[in-house]
Design an enzyme around this catalytic site. Sequence first.
Site, PDB file in Angstrom:
ATOM      1  N   ALA A 282      50.053  88.320   1.936  1.00  0.00           N
ATOM      2  CA  ALA A 282      50.128  89.692   1.435  1.00  0.00           C
ATOM      3  C   ALA A 282      51.579  90.093   1.196  1.00  0.00           C
ATOM      4  O   ALA A 282      51.909  90.705   0.168  1.00  0.00           O
ATOM      5  CB  ALA A 282      49.473  90.655   2.424  1.00  0.00           C
ATOM      6  N   TYR A 283      52.448  89.763   2.135  1.00  0.00           N
ATOM      7  CA  TYR A 283      53.859  90.127   2.005  1.00  0.00           C
ATOM      8  C   TYR A 283      54.479  89.456   0.784  1.00  0.00           C
ATOM      9  O   TYR A 283      55.177  90.105  -0.014  1.00  0.00           O
ATOM     10  CB  TYR A 283      54.610  89.740   3.273  1.00  0.00           C
ATOM     11  CG  TYR A 283      56.064  90.163   3.282  1.00  0.00           C
ATOM     12  CD1 TYR A 283      56.408  91.492   3.503  1.00  0.00           C
ATOM     13  CD2 TYR A 283      57.079  89.245   3.059  1.00  0.00           C
ATOM     14  CE1 TYR A 283      57.733  91.893   3.510  1.00  0.00           C
ATOM     15  CE2 TYR A 283      58.407  89.640   3.067  1.00  0.00           C
ATOM     16  CZ  TYR A 283      58.736  90.961   3.296  1.00  0.00           C
ATOM     17  OH  TYR A 283      60.048  91.350   3.285  1.00  0.00           O
ATOM     18  N   CYS A 284      54.233  88.157   0.626  1.00  0.00           N
ATOM     19  CA  CYS A 284      54.809  87.438  -0.511  1.00  0.00           C
ATOM     20  C   CYS A 284      54.282  87.985  -1.832  1.00  0.00           C
ATOM     21  O   CYS A 284      55.045  88.173  -2.785  1.00  0.00           O
ATOM     22  CB  CYS A 284      54.506  85.939  -0.396  1.00  0.00           C
ATOM     23  SG  CYS A 284      55.340  85.125   0.976  1.00  0.00           S
TER      24      CYS A 284
END
Length: 303
Positions: free
Chosen positions: A152-154
Amino acid sequence: MTRSRPGGRVAVVTGAARGVGEATARALARRGLRVALLGRELDSLRRVAGSLSTDTCCFEVDVTDEAAMQGAARDTEVRLGPASVVVANAGIAAAGPFAASEAALFNRVIDVNLIGSANTARVFLPQLLDTRGYFLQIASTAAFGSSPLMSAYCASKAGAESFAQALRIEMRPAGVGVGIAYLHWTGTDMIGARDDHPVLRALRAHQPALARRVHSPDQVAAWLTRGIERRATSIYAPPWLRLVQPLRPVLPLIVSRIARRSLAGLVTAELQRSTGVLGAGGRADWESRPPAPPASPITPPQS
């Protein structure tokens, strides 16, 4: 940094309650800018604002709430003047296998890091157009090569980078500058327990020594502020990351090899226990989110 205004220039920093946002607000205040601090932790925002030797205001606001952000933008202009610098720094991260992660948490990371940045730009663009100002999107080396267990962060940081690149082209004729800051390992609470967290520990373990180094929020803020002064299109924290840009086509392969080797020793149960939001700031956002609406009845497919 931008065209002068009566009473001084104004900077807006989201995610300003701690970490890079707090350090950047302090650095901009030392340069004489009035500073509006936006974030989720009002007591922390007030503490930071009260310690700055410049005119300030702070707003407890969720960057994914466009109506609340519109109100913060209006109040900032009334109290301090139109923004000349806007730093879209608010962000959260979650770690763990995608299959074991809660859908709501995955979506929240995307909402804060991408939609929140778009909302920040949307509500402050009228002021930046007036001041011919500068918008800085905080991205990450996560946009260079996607890391497993941080999907999700990437995805959100790659999206934020792409958004800012498009916005830069659109805003150039109007005299508004748009920059992207690429941050690597930074000593914020998000990775403060990096050596205790099996995912972060494993991801750092097999990186080259230079790439494993953790930089303080104050050092990162100094790099960001110098870039803001130059209205830079790209800011690298640390600066040697500039040399990595030409390698981006092969970085996914490199990251994949390093990740397979570094995560091979982690058992599934350990990874699942470590799945969740990272850092005090992320927890504050996650715990303050509005309750989920009631689930809709499931309608069977029609034949």
